[in-house]
Design a protein around this motif. Structure first.
Motif, PDB file in Angstrom:
ATOM      1  N   GLU A  13     -10.010  -8.518 -30.343  1.00  0.00           N
ATOM      2  CA  GLU A  13     -10.047  -9.447 -29.110  1.00  0.00           C
ATOM      3  C   GLU A  13     -10.781  -8.568 -27.876  1.00  0.00           C
ATOM      4  O   GLU A  13     -11.475  -9.547 -27.116  1.00  0.00           O
ATOM      5  CB  GLU A  13      -8.594  -9.473 -28.649  1.00  0.00           C
ATOM      6  CG  GLU A  13      -7.734 -10.438 -29.675  1.00  0.00           C
ATOM      7  CD  GLU A  13      -6.802 -11.226 -29.013  1.00  0.00           C
ATOM      8  OE1 GLU A  13      -6.114 -11.059 -28.042  1.00  0.00           O
ATOM      9  OE2 GLU A  13      -6.210 -11.943 -29.952  1.00  0.00           O
ATOM     10  N   VAL A  14     -10.733  -7.327 -27.880  1.00  0.00           N
ATOM     11  CA  VAL A  14     -11.386  -7.004 -26.868  1.00  0.00           C
ATOM     12  C   VAL A  14     -12.894  -7.038 -27.036  1.00  0.00           C
ATOM     13  O   VAL A  14     -13.784  -7.418 -26.005  1.00  0.00           O
ATOM     14  CB  VAL A  14     -11.188  -5.256 -26.961  1.00  0.00           C
ATOM     15  CG1 VAL A  14     -12.210  -4.532 -25.796  1.00  0.00           C
ATOM     16  CG2 VAL A  14      -9.905  -4.699 -26.419  1.00  0.00           C
ATOM     17  N   ALA A  15     -13.491  -6.851 -28.042  1.00  0.00           N
ATOM     18  CA  ALA A  15     -14.890  -7.188 -28.457  1.00  0.00           C
ATOM     19  C   ALA A  15     -15.215  -8.663 -28.213  1.00  0.00           C
ATOM     20  O   ALA A  15     -16.356  -8.693 -27.775  1.00  0.00           O
ATOM     21  CB  ALA A  15     -15.024  -6.705 -30.142  1.00  0.00           C
ATOM     22  N   GLU A  16     -14.660  -9.679 -28.562  1.00  0.00           N
ATOM     23  CA  GLU A  16     -14.668 -10.915 -28.354  1.00  0.00           C
ATOM     24  C   GLU A  16     -14.914 -11.239 -26.731  1.00  0.00           C
ATOM     25  O   GLU A  16     -15.466 -11.814 -26.397  1.00  0.00           O
ATOM     26  CB  GLU A  16     -13.804 -11.866 -28.820  1.00  0.00           C
ATOM     27  CG  GLU A  16     -14.120 -13.387 -28.794  1.00  0.00           C
ATOM     28  CD  GLU A  16     -15.082 -13.729 -29.349  1.00  0.00           C
ATOM     29  OE1 GLU A  16     -15.765 -14.837 -29.265  1.00  0.00           O
ATOM     30  OE2 GLU A  16     -15.812 -13.020 -30.402  1.00  0.00           O
ATOM     31  N   ILE A  17     -13.810 -10.503 -25.970  1.00  0.00           N
ATOM     32  CA  ILE A  17     -13.732 -10.709 -24.610  1.00  0.00           C
ATOM     33  C   ILE A  17     -15.169 -10.284 -24.119  1.00  0.00           C
ATOM     34  O   ILE A  17     -15.785 -10.858 -23.375  1.00  0.00           O
ATOM     35  CB  ILE A  17     -12.725 -10.001 -24.055  1.00  0.00           C
ATOM     36  CG1 ILE A  17     -11.540 -10.785 -24.154  1.00  0.00           C
ATOM     37  CG2 ILE A  17     -12.820  -9.982 -22.435  1.00  0.00           C
ATOM     38  CD1 ILE A  17     -10.361  -9.882 -23.768  1.00  0.00           C
ATOM     39  N   MET A  18     -15.575  -9.060 -24.705  1.00  0.00           N
ATOM     40  CA  MET A  18     -16.882  -8.467 -24.307  1.00  0.00           C
ATOM     41  C   MET A  18     -18.235  -9.360 -24.451  1.00  0.00           C
ATOM     42  O   MET A  18     -19.003  -9.425 -23.574  1.00  0.00           O
ATOM     43  CB  MET A  18     -17.044  -7.041 -24.522  1.00  0.00           C
ATOM     44  CG  MET A  18     -15.887  -5.990 -24.121  1.00  0.00           C
ATOM     45  SD  MET A  18     -15.996  -5.940 -22.214  1.00  0.00           S
ATOM     46  CE  MET A  18     -17.701  -5.450 -22.030  1.00  0.00           C
ATOM     47  N   ARG A  19     -17.961  -9.757 -25.532  1.00  0.00           N
ATOM     48  CA  ARG A  19     -19.098 -10.547 -25.809  1.00  0.00           C
ATOM     49  C   ARG A  19     -19.480 -11.944 -25.036  1.00  0.00           C
ATOM     50  O   ARG A  19     -20.568 -12.423 -24.743  1.00  0.00           O
ATOM     51  CB  ARG A  19     -19.088 -11.389 -27.345  1.00  0.00           C
ATOM     52  CG  ARG A  19     -19.104 -10.158 -28.379  1.00  0.00           C
ATOM     53  CD  ARG A  19     -18.995 -10.630 -29.980  1.00  0.00           C
ATOM     54  NE  ARG A  19     -19.214  -9.738 -30.862  1.00  0.00           N
ATOM     55  CZ  ARG A  19     -17.979  -9.313 -31.723  1.00  0.00           C
ATOM     56  NH1 ARG A  19     -16.734 -10.033 -31.400  1.00  0.00           N
ATOM     57  NH2 ARG A  19     -17.780  -8.513 -32.692  1.00  0.00           N
ATOM     58  N   LEU A  20     -18.214 -12.505 -24.323  1.00  0.00           N
ATOM     59  CA  LEU A  20     -18.258 -13.703 -23.836  1.00  0.00           C
ATOM     60  C   LEU A  20     -18.362 -13.449 -22.146  1.00  0.00           C
ATOM     61  O   LEU A  20     -18.546 -14.219 -21.420  1.00  0.00           O
ATOM     62  CB  LEU A  20     -17.111 -14.397 -23.939  1.00  0.00           C
ATOM     63  CG  LEU A  20     -17.003 -14.934 -25.526  1.00  0.00           C
ATOM     64  CD1 LEU A  20     -15.675 -15.663 -25.760  1.00  0.00           C
ATOM     65  CD2 LEU A  20     -17.999 -15.851 -25.635  1.00  0.00           C
ATOM     66  N   LEU A  21     -18.139 -12.175 -21.896  1.00  0.00           N
ATOM     67  CA  LEU A  21     -17.827 -11.845 -20.362  1.00  0.00           C
ATOM     68  C   LEU A  21     -18.952 -11.634 -19.631  1.00  0.00           C
ATOM     69  O   LEU A  21     -20.057 -10.872 -19.899  1.00  0.00           O
ATOM     70  CB  LEU A  21     -17.022 -10.561 -20.122  1.00  0.00           C
ATOM     71  CG  LEU A  21     -16.700 -10.186 -18.953  1.00  0.00           C
ATOM     72  CD1 LEU A  21     -15.855 -11.439 -18.176  1.00  0.00           C
ATOM     73  CD2 LEU A  21     -16.082  -8.731 -18.668  1.00  0.00           C
ATOM     74  N   ASN A  22     -19.407 -12.638 -18.879  1.00  0.00           N
ATOM     75  CA  ASN A  22     -20.724 -12.438 -17.803  1.00  0.00           C
ATOM     76  C   ASN A  22     -20.414 -11.667 -16.654  1.00  0.00           C
ATOM     77  O   ASN A  22     -19.201 -11.897 -16.163  1.00  0.00           O
ATOM     78  CB  ASN A  22     -21.300 -13.679 -17.823  1.00  0.00           C
ATOM     79  CG  ASN A  22     -20.614 -14.771 -17.047  1.00  0.00           C
ATOM     80  OD1 ASN A  22     -19.983 -14.693 -16.032  1.00  0.00           O
ATOM     81  ND2 ASN A  22     -20.605 -16.263 -17.596  1.00  0.00           N
ATOM     82  N   PRO A  23     -21.323 -11.272 -16.075  1.00  0.00           N
ATOM     83  CA  PRO A  23     -21.039 -10.522 -14.645  1.00  0.00           C
ATOM     84  C   PRO A  23     -20.467 -11.499 -13.596  1.00  0.00           C
ATOM     85  O   PRO A  23     -19.688 -11.063 -12.752  1.00  0.00           O
ATOM     86  CB  PRO A  23     -22.613  -9.951 -14.241  1.00  0.00           C
ATOM     87  CG  PRO A  23     -23.271  -9.962 -15.384  1.00  0.00           C
ATOM     88  CD  PRO A  23     -22.774 -11.196 -16.115  1.00  0.00           C
ATOM     89  N   GLU A  24     -20.865 -12.856 -13.683  1.00  0.00           N
ATOM     90  CA  GLU A  24     -20.372 -13.637 -12.606  1.00  0.00           C
ATOM     91  C   GLU A  24     -18.849 -13.826 -12.642  1.00  0.00           C
ATOM     92  O   GLU A  24     -17.944 -13.931 -11.679  1.00  0.00           O
ATOM     93  CB  GLU A  24     -20.899 -14.996 -12.617  1.00  0.00           C
ATOM     94  CG  GLU A  24     -22.445 -14.996 -12.253  1.00  0.00           C
ATOM     95  CD  GLU A  24     -23.414 -14.366 -13.315  1.00  0.00           C
ATOM     96  OE1 GLU A  24     -24.310 -13.982 -12.713  1.00  0.00           O
ATOM     97  OE2 GLU A  24     -22.995 -14.364 -14.426  1.00  0.00           O
TER      98      GLU A  24
END
Length: 371
Positions: free
Chosen positions: A315-326
Protein backbone atom coordinates in the motif's frame (compact mmCIF):
# COMPACT_ATOMS: atom_id res chain seq x y z
CA UNK A 1 -8.63 32.09 41.25
CA UNK A 2 -4.93 32.28 40.32
CA UNK A 3 -3.54 28.85 39.52
CA UNK A 4 -0.57 27.68 41.57
CA UNK A 5 2.80 27.84 39.81
CA UNK A 6 4.67 24.61 40.37
CA UNK A 7 8.30 23.73 40.95
CA UNK A 8 8.86 20.50 39.01
CA UNK A 9 11.78 18.08 39.28
CA UNK A 10 11.96 15.89 36.18
CA UNK A 11 14.23 12.84 35.96
CA UNK A 12 14.54 11.77 32.32
CA UNK A 13 16.93 10.50 29.68
CA UNK A 14 18.03 13.86 28.21
CA UNK A 15 16.57 17.24 27.45
CA UNK A 16 19.58 18.62 25.55
CA UNK A 17 20.43 15.65 23.31
CA UNK A 18 18.29 13.63 20.92
CA UNK A 19 21.14 11.15 20.36
CA UNK A 20 19.67 7.65 20.89
CA UNK A 21 16.90 9.52 22.68
CA UNK A 22 13.69 9.82 20.70
CA UNK A 23 11.83 11.34 23.66
CA UNK A 24 13.96 14.52 23.63
CA UNK A 25 11.66 16.62 21.47
CA UNK A 26 8.63 15.44 23.45
CA UNK A 27 10.27 16.57 26.69
CA UNK A 28 11.27 19.89 25.15
CA UNK A 29 7.79 20.66 23.88
CA UNK A 30 6.02 19.82 27.13
CA UNK A 31 8.54 21.51 29.41
CA UNK A 32 8.81 24.69 27.32
CA UNK A 33 5.01 24.96 27.28
CA UNK A 34 4.82 24.44 31.05
CA UNK A 35 7.43 27.18 31.51
CA UNK A 36 5.36 29.53 29.37
CA UNK A 37 2.46 28.90 31.77
CA UNK A 38 4.62 29.97 34.71
CA UNK A 39 5.86 26.62 36.03
CA UNK A 40 9.58 26.03 36.69
CA UNK A 41 11.27 22.76 35.73
CA UNK A 42 14.63 21.33 36.75
CA UNK A 43 15.56 18.45 34.43
CA UNK A 44 17.98 15.84 35.82
CA UNK A 45 19.73 13.70 33.22
CA UNK A 46 22.62 11.22 33.49
CA UNK A 47 25.88 11.57 31.58
CA UNK A 48 25.37 8.40 29.52
CA UNK A 49 25.39 6.99 25.97
CA UNK A 50 27.57 9.87 24.68
CA UNK A 51 24.50 12.11 24.70
CA UNK A 52 26.43 15.05 26.14
CA UNK A 53 28.93 14.70 23.28
CA UNK A 54 26.06 14.83 20.76
CA UNK A 55 24.01 17.73 22.12
CA UNK A 56 21.41 19.34 19.88
CA UNK A 57 21.19 22.44 22.06
CA UNK A 58 22.76 24.42 24.86
CA UNK A 59 21.00 24.56 28.22
CA UNK A 60 17.69 26.36 27.53
CA UNK A 61 16.40 29.41 29.36
CA UNK A 62 13.05 27.65 29.96
CA UNK A 63 14.44 24.86 32.17
CA UNK A 64 17.37 24.25 34.48
CA UNK A 65 19.41 21.24 33.34
CA UNK A 66 21.42 19.19 35.85
CA UNK A 67 23.72 16.55 34.34
CA UNK A 68 24.81 13.95 36.89
CA UNK A 69 27.28 11.07 36.84
CA UNK A 70 25.61 7.76 36.10
CA UNK A 71 25.93 6.27 39.59
CA UNK A 72 23.71 5.89 42.65
CA UNK A 73 25.56 8.46 44.75
CA UNK A 74 25.06 11.19 42.16
CA UNK A 75 21.45 10.14 41.58
CA UNK A 76 20.70 10.35 45.32
CA UNK A 77 22.13 13.87 45.39
CA UNK A 78 19.67 14.82 42.65
CA UNK A 79 16.80 13.30 44.62
CA UNK A 80 17.84 15.31 47.67
CA UNK A 81 17.68 18.50 45.60
CA UNK A 82 14.30 17.40 44.24
CA UNK A 83 12.85 17.76 47.74
CA UNK A 84 12.44 21.45 46.94
CA UNK A 85 9.88 20.61 44.22
CA UNK A 86 6.10 20.47 44.41
CA UNK A 87 6.02 17.74 41.77
CA UNK A 88 8.62 15.05 41.08
CA UNK A 89 8.50 13.17 37.78
CA UNK A 90 10.37 9.96 37.05
CA UNK A 91 10.26 9.24 33.32
CA UNK A 92 10.65 5.77 31.87
CA UNK A 93 13.74 4.88 29.88
CA UNK A 94 16.32 7.08 31.58
CA UNK A 95 18.71 4.36 30.45
CA UNK A 96 20.70 3.99 33.66
CA UNK A 97 19.55 3.30 37.23
CA UNK A 98 15.90 3.07 36.17
CA UNK A 99 14.90 0.46 38.77
CA UNK A 100 16.80 2.36 41.46
CA UNK A 101 15.20 5.71 40.62
CA UNK A 102 11.70 4.25 40.30
CA UNK A 103 12.00 2.89 43.83
CA UNK A 104 13.85 5.78 45.47
CA UNK A 105 11.76 8.60 44.00
CA UNK A 106 8.71 7.33 45.87
CA UNK A 107 10.42 8.24 49.14
CA UNK A 108 9.88 11.89 48.18
CA UNK A 109 6.09 11.62 48.46
CA UNK A 110 4.48 13.86 51.06
CA UNK A 111 1.04 15.36 51.57
CA UNK A 112 2.29 18.44 49.72
CA UNK A 113 4.45 16.80 47.03
CA UNK A 114 3.19 14.60 44.20
CA UNK A 115 5.37 11.89 42.68
CA UNK A 116 4.46 10.92 39.13
CA UNK A 117 5.71 8.20 36.77
CA UNK A 118 5.73 9.41 33.17
CA UNK A 119 5.93 6.51 30.73
CA UNK A 120 7.24 7.54 27.31
CA UNK A 121 7.04 3.94 26.06
CA UNK A 122 3.99 2.54 27.83
CA UNK A 123 3.33 -0.38 25.45
CA UNK A 124 6.86 -1.70 25.98
CA UNK A 125 6.65 -1.21 29.76
CA UNK A 126 3.31 -2.99 29.99
CA UNK A 127 4.50 -5.88 27.81
CA UNK A 128 7.63 -6.20 29.98
CA UNK A 129 5.83 -6.39 33.32
CA UNK A 130 3.19 -8.71 31.89
CA UNK A 131 5.89 -11.15 30.78
CA UNK A 132 8.03 -10.98 33.95
CA UNK A 133 6.27 -11.79 37.21
CA UNK A 134 9.38 -10.72 39.13
CA UNK A 135 9.56 -7.24 37.60
CA UNK A 136 9.86 -4.88 40.60
CA UNK A 137 7.91 -2.13 38.84
CA UNK A 138 4.70 -4.17 39.19
CA UNK A 139 4.50 -3.40 42.91
CA UNK A 140 5.48 0.26 42.48
CA UNK A 141 2.68 1.24 40.09
CA UNK A 142 -0.03 1.61 42.79
CA UNK A 143 2.27 3.78 44.90
CA UNK A 144 2.61 6.63 42.39
CA UNK A 145 0.18 9.51 42.72
CA UNK A 146 -0.37 9.51 38.98
CA UNK A 147 0.78 7.69 35.84
CA UNK A 148 1.21 9.82 32.73
CA UNK A 149 1.89 8.24 29.34
CA UNK A 150 3.20 9.35 25.98
CA UNK A 151 0.07 7.89 24.41
CA UNK A 152 -1.82 4.65 24.14
CA UNK A 153 -5.43 5.65 24.66
CA UNK A 154 -7.89 3.44 26.50
CA UNK A 155 -5.89 0.19 26.04
CA UNK A 156 -2.92 1.65 27.94
CA UNK A 157 -5.11 3.35 30.57
CA UNK A 158 -7.02 0.13 31.20
CA UNK A 159 -3.82 -1.90 31.42
CA UNK A 160 -2.17 0.47 33.91
CA UNK A 161 -5.30 0.65 36.05
CA UNK A 162 -5.50 -3.15 36.06
CA UNK A 163 -2.04 -3.07 37.68
CA UNK A 164 -3.40 -0.80 40.40
CA UNK A 165 -2.57 2.67 39.11
CA UNK A 166 -4.52 5.33 41.02
CA UNK A 167 -5.03 7.21 37.77
CA UNK A 168 -3.48 6.97 34.29
CA UNK A 169 -3.74 9.80 31.78
CA UNK A 170 -2.21 9.99 28.28
CA UNK A 171 -0.37 13.20 27.37
CA UNK A 172 -0.02 12.86 23.63
CA UNK A 173 2.82 14.08 21.46
CA UNK A 174 2.26 17.40 19.78
CA UNK A 175 3.87 20.18 17.78
CA UNK A 176 6.45 22.45 19.37
CA UNK A 177 5.89 25.56 17.24
CA UNK A 178 9.13 27.11 18.48
CA UNK A 179 11.27 24.40 16.89
CA UNK A 180 9.25 22.78 14.08
CA UNK A 181 7.82 24.89 11.28
CA UNK A 182 7.96 25.18 7.46
CA UNK A 183 11.35 26.14 5.99
CA UNK A 184 12.89 26.29 2.54
CA UNK A 185 13.74 22.87 1.04
CA UNK A 186 17.37 21.75 1.05
CA UNK A 187 18.89 19.88 -1.86
CA UNK A 188 20.66 17.37 0.40
CA UNK A 189 17.26 16.04 1.53
CA UNK A 190 15.67 15.76 -1.93
CA UNK A 191 13.94 12.41 -2.48
CA UNK A 192 10.53 10.88 -3.05
CA UNK A 193 10.09 9.27 0.37
CA UNK A 194 12.05 9.82 3.60
CA UNK A 195 12.01 8.03 6.95
CA UNK A 196 13.60 9.17 10.21
CA UNK A 197 13.99 6.80 13.15
CA UNK A 198 16.64 4.94 15.13
CA UNK A 199 17.19 1.23 14.56
CA UNK A 200 15.38 -0.57 17.38
CA UNK A 201 14.45 -4.27 17.75
CA UNK A 202 10.69 -3.74 17.75
CA UNK A 203 10.81 -1.36 14.78
CA UNK A 204 13.26 -3.03 12.40
CA UNK A 205 10.91 -5.58 10.83
CA UNK A 206 8.33 -2.85 10.19
CA UNK A 207 10.98 -0.62 8.59
CA UNK A 208 11.82 -3.51 6.27
CA UNK A 209 8.15 -3.99 5.36
CA UNK A 210 7.05 -0.37 5.01
CA UNK A 211 10.24 1.24 3.71
CA UNK A 212 13.18 -0.90 2.58
CA UNK A 213 11.08 -3.46 0.68
CA UNK A 214 9.14 -0.60 -0.92
CA UNK A 215 12.39 0.90 -2.15
CA UNK A 216 13.21 -2.42 -3.77
CA UNK A 217 9.77 -2.45 -5.46
CA UNK A 218 10.24 1.10 -6.79
CA UNK A 219 13.81 1.26 -8.16
CA UNK A 220 13.02 4.42 -10.14
CA UNK A 221 12.18 6.36 -6.93
CA UNK A 222 14.65 7.98 -4.52
CA UNK A 223 14.46 7.05 -0.82
CA UNK A 224 16.25 8.47 2.24
CA UNK A 225 16.61 7.09 5.77
CA UNK A 226 17.97 9.00 8.75
CA UNK A 227 18.64 7.90 12.32
CA UNK A 228 21.23 5.93 14.27
CA UNK A 229 22.18 2.29 13.81
CA UNK A 230 21.33 1.58 10.15
CA UNK A 231 24.89 1.65 8.79
CA UNK A 232 25.26 -2.12 8.28
CA UNK A 233 21.66 -2.75 7.20
CA UNK A 234 21.36 -4.07 3.61
CA UNK A 235 19.58 -1.52 1.40
CA UNK A 236 18.87 -1.17 -2.29
CA UNK A 237 20.92 1.33 -4.30
CA UNK A 238 18.10 3.89 -4.41
CA UNK A 239 18.18 4.32 -0.60
CA UNK A 240 20.44 7.03 0.83
CA UNK A 241 21.35 6.46 4.49
CA UNK A 242 22.39 9.77 6.08
CA UNK A 243 22.93 8.76 9.72
CA UNK A 244 21.86 10.76 12.77
CA UNK A 245 19.83 13.85 11.85
CA UNK A 246 20.25 16.68 14.35
CA UNK A 247 17.13 18.47 15.50
CA UNK A 248 18.03 21.68 13.68
CA UNK A 249 17.79 19.75 10.39
CA UNK A 250 14.41 18.13 11.08
CA UNK A 251 12.37 20.87 9.40
CA UNK A 252 14.27 20.70 6.13
CA UNK A 253 14.27 16.89 6.30
CA UNK A 254 10.47 16.99 6.58
CA UNK A 255 9.83 19.83 4.11
CA UNK A 256 12.01 18.70 1.23
CA UNK A 257 10.88 15.16 0.22
CA UNK A 258 7.65 14.61 -1.67
CA UNK A 259 6.46 12.58 1.35
CA UNK A 260 7.74 11.41 4.72
CA UNK A 261 6.96 8.06 6.28
CA UNK A 262 5.94 7.32 9.87
CA UNK A 263 6.59 3.76 11.03
CA UNK A 264 5.39 2.88 14.51
CA UNK A 265 7.22 0.53 16.80
CA UNK A 266 5.44 -2.83 16.89
CA UNK A 267 4.13 -2.44 20.43
CA UNK A 268 2.79 1.08 19.81
CA UNK A 269 1.02 -0.01 16.65
CA UNK A 270 -0.56 -2.89 18.57
CA UNK A 271 -1.90 -0.69 21.40
CA UNK A 272 -2.88 2.16 19.07
CA UNK A 273 -3.45 5.83 19.93
CA UNK A 274 0.33 6.35 19.99
CA UNK A 275 1.32 8.86 17.31
CA UNK A 276 5.08 9.34 17.27
CA UNK A 277 6.56 12.76 17.89
CA UNK A 278 7.78 12.83 14.30
CA UNK A 279 4.17 12.82 13.03
CA UNK A 280 3.48 16.19 14.63
CA UNK A 281 6.94 17.52 13.77
CA UNK A 282 6.44 16.61 10.12
CA UNK A 283 2.93 18.06 10.07
CA UNK A 284 4.29 21.23 11.65
CA UNK A 285 6.68 21.57 8.74
CA UNK A 286 3.86 21.07 6.22
CA UNK A 287 4.99 17.62 5.14
CA UNK A 288 2.84 15.07 3.36
CA UNK A 289 2.84 12.17 5.82
CA UNK A 290 2.31 8.51 5.02
CA UNK A 291 1.81 6.42 8.17
CA UNK A 292 1.46 2.75 8.89
CA UNK A 293 -2.00 1.93 10.20
CA UNK A 294 -2.77 2.02 13.92
CA UNK A 295 -6.06 2.38 15.77
CA UNK A 296 -6.85 5.98 16.60
CA UNK A 297 -5.27 7.76 13.63
CA UNK A 298 -8.51 9.60 12.91
CA UNK A 299 -8.50 10.94 16.49
CA UNK A 300 -5.58 13.15 15.37
CA UNK A 301 -5.75 13.50 11.56
CA UNK A 302 -8.32 12.86 8.85
CA UNK A 303 -7.10 10.05 6.56
CA UNK A 304 -6.78 10.90 2.85
CA UNK A 305 -7.17 14.62 3.58
CA UNK A 306 -4.55 15.33 6.27
CA UNK A 307 -2.57 12.08 6.26
CA UNK A 308 -2.18 8.98 4.09
CA UNK A 309 -2.48 5.54 5.67
CA UNK A 310 -0.93 2.24 4.57
CA UNK A 311 -1.53 -1.19 6.08
CA UNK A 312 1.50 -2.82 4.45
CA UNK A 313 4.41 -2.15 2.16
CA UNK A 314 2.43 -2.76 -1.00
CA UNK A 315 0.00 0.00 0.00
CA UNK A 316 2.95 2.36 0.59
CA UNK A 317 4.20 1.55 -2.90
CA UNK A 318 0.76 2.14 -4.41
CA UNK A 319 0.43 5.49 -2.61
CA UNK A 320 3.80 6.56 -3.98
CA UNK A 321 2.87 5.54 -7.53
CA UNK A 322 -0.27 7.71 -7.40
CA UNK A 323 1.05 10.65 -5.35
CA UNK A 324 1.81 13.77 -7.37
CA UNK A 325 3.46 16.93 -5.98
CA UNK A 326 0.21 18.91 -6.01
CA UNK A 327 -1.69 16.40 -3.88
CA UNK A 328 1.27 15.96 -1.56
CA UNK A 329 1.42 19.71 -0.98
CA UNK A 330 -2.33 19.90 -0.30
CA UNK A 331 -2.16 17.11 2.28
CA UNK A 332 0.82 18.80 3.94
CA UNK A 333 -1.05 22.12 4.19
CA UNK A 334 -4.10 20.43 5.71
CA UNK A 335 -1.98 18.60 8.29
CA UNK A 336 -0.24 21.85 9.20
CA UNK A 337 -3.55 23.62 9.78
CA UNK A 338 -4.81 20.74 11.96
CA UNK A 339 -1.81 20.64 14.29
CA UNK A 340 -1.83 24.40 14.78
CA UNK A 341 -5.53 24.28 15.66
CA UNK A 342 -5.56 21.26 17.97
CA UNK A 343 -2.23 19.58 18.56
CA UNK A 344 0.44 21.94 19.90
CA UNK A 345 2.28 21.51 23.18
CA UNK A 346 0.45 24.60 24.41
CA UNK A 347 -2.76 22.53 24.13
CA UNK A 348 -1.15 19.60 25.97
CA UNK A 349 0.33 21.77 28.74
CA UNK A 350 -3.02 23.42 29.43
CA UNK A 351 -4.64 20.02 29.91
CA UNK A 352 -1.78 18.75 32.05
CA UNK A 353 -1.89 21.86 34.23
CA UNK A 354 -5.62 21.38 34.86
CA UNK A 355 -5.01 17.73 35.79
CA UNK A 356 -2.20 18.54 38.23
CA UNK A 357 -4.10 21.38 39.88
CA UNK A 358 -7.06 19.06 40.34
CA UNK A 359 -4.79 16.64 42.22
CA UNK A 360 -3.32 19.38 44.38
CA UNK A 361 -6.76 20.82 45.14
CA UNK A 362 -7.99 17.38 46.22
CA UNK A 363 -5.01 17.12 48.57
CA UNK A 364 -5.78 20.55 50.03
CA UNK A 365 -9.44 19.71 50.62
CA UNK A 366 -8.48 16.40 52.26
CA UNK A 367 -6.11 18.22 54.64
CA UNK A 368 -8.78 20.77 55.51
CA UNK A 369 -11.26 17.98 56.24
CA UNK A 370 -8.79 16.25 58.57
CA UNK A 371 -8.03 19.54 60.32
Amino acid sequence: MTQRKLKIAFLGSSLVSAYWNGAATYYRGIIRALHERGHRVTFYEPDAYERQQHRDMEDPDWAKVVVYEANETAALACLKNAQEADLVVKASGVGVLDEFLEREVLKLQTKDRLVVFWDVDAPATLDRIDQNENDPFRNLIPQYDLILTYGGGDPVVDAYESWGAKKCVPVYNALDTATHFPVEPQAKFECDLAFLGNRLPDREARVEEFFLNVATRLPEYKFMIGGSGWGDKPMSENVNYIGHVFTHDHNAFNCTPKAVLNISRESMARYGFSPATRVFEAAGAGACIITDYWEGIDFFFEPETEILVARDGEEVAEIMRLLNPERAAAIGRAAYEKVLAKHTYAHRAAGLEALLHSHFNQRTKAKETVA
